[in-house]
Write a protein that holds these residues in place. Structure first.
Motif, PDB file in Angstrom:
ATOM      1  N   GLY A 142       0.804  -1.214   0.000  1.00 57.04           N
ATOM      2  CA  GLY A 142       0.000   0.000   0.000  1.00 57.04           C
ATOM      3  C   GLY A 142       0.835   1.261   0.000  1.00 57.04           C
ATOM      4  O   GLY A 142       2.037   1.238  -0.215  1.00 57.04           O
ATOM      5  N   VAL A 143       0.164   2.373   0.285  1.00 56.91           N
ATOM      6  CA  VAL A 143       0.810   3.688   0.303  1.00 56.91           C
ATOM      7  C   VAL A 143       1.442   3.907   1.662  1.00 56.91           C
ATOM      8  O   VAL A 143       0.823   3.675   2.700  1.00 56.91           O
ATOM      9  CB  VAL A 143      -0.219   4.807   0.005  1.00 56.91           C
ATOM     10  N   ARG A 144       2.679   4.362   1.656  1.00 54.95           N
ATOM     11  CA  ARG A 144       3.385   4.713   2.886  1.00 54.95           C
ATOM     12  C   ARG A 144       3.640   6.217   2.825  1.00 54.95           C
ATOM     13  O   ARG A 144       4.588   6.676   2.212  1.00 54.95           O
ATOM     14  CB  ARG A 144       4.706   3.953   2.992  1.00 54.95           C
ATOM     15  N   GLU A 145       2.744   6.988   3.439  1.00 53.44           N
ATOM     16  CA  GLU A 145       2.824   8.445   3.365  1.00 53.44           C
ATOM     17  C   GLU A 145       3.699   9.063   4.444  1.00 53.44           C
ATOM     18  O   GLU A 145       4.126  10.191   4.316  1.00 53.44           O
ATOM     19  CB  GLU A 145       1.411   9.041   3.432  1.00 53.44           C
ATOM     20  N   GLY A 146       3.934   8.329   5.522  1.00 55.13           N
ATOM     21  CA  GLY A 146       4.787   8.849   6.577  1.00 55.13           C
ATOM     22  C   GLY A 146       4.130   9.884   7.459  1.00 55.13           C
ATOM     23  O   GLY A 146       4.805  10.622   8.151  1.00 55.13           O
ATOM     24  N   ASN A 147       2.799   9.941   7.463  1.00 57.45           N
ATOM     25  CA  ASN A 147       2.120  10.963   8.245  1.00 57.45           C
ATOM     26  C   ASN A 147       1.895  10.570   9.709  1.00 57.45           C
ATOM     27  O   ASN A 147       1.394  11.357  10.479  1.00 57.45           O
ATOM     28  CB  ASN A 147       0.804  11.377   7.585  1.00 57.45           C
ATOM     29  N   TRP A 148       2.265   9.350  10.087  1.00 57.94           N
ATOM     30  CA  TRP A 148       2.281   8.947  11.496  1.00 57.94           C
ATOM     31  C   TRP A 148       3.385   7.917  11.686  1.00 57.94           C
ATOM     32  O   TRP A 148       3.818   7.274  10.742  1.00 57.94           O
ATOM     33  CB  TRP A 148       0.912   8.459  11.974  1.00 57.94           C
ATOM     34  N   GLU A 149       3.885   7.806  12.880  1.00 50.48           N
ATOM     35  CA  GLU A 149       5.111   7.039  13.160  1.00 50.48           C
ATOM     36  C   GLU A 149       5.094   5.618  12.599  1.00 50.48           C
ATOM     37  O   GLU A 149       6.072   5.173  12.013  1.00 50.48           O
ATOM     38  CB  GLU A 149       5.360   6.990  14.679  1.00 50.48           C
ATOM     39  N   ALA A 150       4.007   4.895  12.761  1.00 51.25           N
ATOM     40  CA  ALA A 150       3.952   3.505  12.297  1.00 51.25           C
ATOM     41  C   ALA A 150       3.881   3.392  10.778  1.00 51.25           C
ATOM     42  O   ALA A 150       3.945   2.298  10.237  1.00 51.25           O
ATOM     43  CB  ALA A 150       2.756   2.800  12.928  1.00 51.25           C
ATOM     44  N   ASN A 151       3.754   4.506  10.091  1.00 47.23           N
ATOM     45  CA  ASN A 151       3.604   4.507   8.630  1.00 47.23           C
ATOM     46  C   ASN A 151       4.797   5.167   7.938  1.00 47.23           C
ATOM     47  O   ASN A 151       4.714   5.561   6.792  1.00 47.23           O
ATOM     48  CB  ASN A 151       2.302   5.226   8.264  1.00 47.23           C
ATOM     49  N   ARG A 152       5.938   5.265   8.632  1.00 43.53           N
ATOM     50  CA  ARG A 152       7.115   5.912   8.055  1.00 43.53           C
ATOM     51  C   ARG A 152       8.072   4.871   7.488  1.00 43.53           C
ATOM     52  O   ARG A 152       8.222   3.787   8.026  1.00 43.53           O
ATOM     53  CB  ARG A 152       7.836   6.745   9.103  1.00 43.53           C
ATOM     54  N   ASN A 153       8.709   5.238   6.400  1.00 42.07           N
ATOM     55  CA  ASN A 153       9.739   4.408   5.786  1.00 42.07           C
ATOM     56  C   ASN A 153      11.076   5.128   5.814  1.00 42.07           C
ATOM     57  O   ASN A 153      11.134   6.352   5.837  1.00 42.07           O
ATOM     58  CB  ASN A 153       9.405   4.111   4.315  1.00 42.07           C
ATOM     59  N   LEU A 154      12.126   4.342   5.766  1.00 43.17           N
ATOM     60  CA  LEU A 154      13.483   4.844   5.669  1.00 43.17           C
ATOM     61  C   LEU A 154      14.151   4.262   4.433  1.00 43.17           C
ATOM     62  O   LEU A 154      13.843   3.145   4.030  1.00 43.17           O
ATOM     63  CB  LEU A 154      14.314   4.403   6.881  1.00 43.17           C
ATOM     64  N   ARG A 155      15.074   5.026   3.877  1.00 41.12           N
ATOM     65  CA  ARG A 155      15.969   4.490   2.844  1.00 41.12           C
ATOM     66  C   ARG A 155      17.365   4.517   3.456  1.00 41.12           C
ATOM     67  O   ARG A 155      17.860   5.577   3.859  1.00 41.12           O
ATOM     68  CB  ARG A 155      15.930   5.323   1.574  1.00 41.12           C
ATOM     69  N   ILE A 156      17.969   3.343   3.539  1.00 40.96           N
ATOM     70  CA  ILE A 156      19.303   3.201   4.110  1.00 40.96           C
ATOM     71  C   ILE A 156      20.239   2.799   2.979  1.00 40.96           C
ATOM     72  O   ILE A 156      19.982   1.820   2.276  1.00 40.96           O
ATOM     73  CB  ILE A 156      19.328   2.135   5.225  1.00 40.96           C
ATOM     74  N   GLU A 157      21.310   3.557   2.805  1.00 42.78           N
ATOM     75  CA  GLU A 157      22.277   3.284   1.741  1.00 42.78           C
ATOM     76  C   GLU A 157      23.632   2.962   2.359  1.00 42.78           C
ATOM     77  O   GLU A 157      24.090   3.669   3.262  1.00 42.78           O
ATOM     78  CB  GLU A 157      22.396   4.489   0.817  1.00 42.78           C
ATOM     79  N   VAL A 158      24.237   1.894   1.862  1.00 44.79           N
ATOM     80  CA  VAL A 158      25.548   1.459   2.325  1.00 44.79           C
ATOM     81  C   VAL A 158      26.442   1.264   1.103  1.00 44.79           C
ATOM     82  O   VAL A 158      26.065   0.539   0.177  1.00 44.79           O
ATOM     83  CB  VAL A 158      25.455   0.116   3.095  1.00 44.79           C
ATOM     84  N   VAL A 159      27.600   1.906   1.089  1.00 48.41           N
ATOM     85  CA  VAL A 159      28.594   1.663   0.053  1.00 48.41           C
ATOM     86  C   VAL A 159      29.631   0.725   0.657  1.00 48.41           C
ATOM     87  O   VAL A 159      30.189   1.007   1.729  1.00 48.41           O
ATOM     88  CB  VAL A 159      29.253   2.981  -0.419  1.00 48.41           C
ATOM     89  N   CYS A 160      29.870  -0.395  -0.028  1.00 43.32           N
ATOM     90  CA  CYS A 160      30.754  -1.420   0.530  1.00 43.32           C
ATOM     91  C   CYS A 160      31.292  -2.311  -0.593  1.00 43.32           C
ATOM     92  O   CYS A 160      30.943  -2.127  -1.758  1.00 43.32           O
ATOM     93  CB  CYS A 160      30.003  -2.255   1.564  1.00 43.32           C
TER      94      CYS A 160
END
Length: 100
Positions: free
Chosen positions: A45-63
């Motif tokens: 579904g849609v992850r709008e980030g308008n409340w804590e349980a609905n937030r996403n992160l993008r984590i980037e690792v160069v290795c």
């Protein structure tokens, strides 16, 4: 200008697991990472980030390739079944190989 090949591993996932995920990624060999907030729509579904349980992160690792493969295997084994998560990699060139 000398360039050095590395892999960029990108994880987009739920913000609620951030501390556990970062601990595991470091244990699997990540020396550093960059985190940004992310919004979007996918299979869960849609992850709008308008409340804590609905937030996403993008984590980037160069290795290196070995570390990227180890982290990806750990994520698949420990997180895929229970959390919204996508993972992708791409080849990148870095100028300061000692940082990665």
């Amino acid at each position: 200008m000398e360039q050095h090949p590395r892999r960029l591993l990108t994880v987009v996932t739920e913000s609620t697991i951030e501390s556990h995920l970062l601990r595991d990624m470091e244990r699997w060999g990540a020396h550093g990472y960059t985190i940004t907030e992310a919004r979007g729509k996918g299979a869960r579904g849609v992850r709008e980030g308008n409340w804590e349980a609905n937030r996403n992160l993008r984590i980037e690792v160069v290795c290196d390739d070995v570390t990227a493969d180890r982290i990806a295997a750990g994520l698949r084994e420990h997180y895929y079944d229970n959390y919204a998560m996508i993972l992708y990699t791409c080849d990148v060139d870095v100028l300061r190989r000692e940082k990665f």
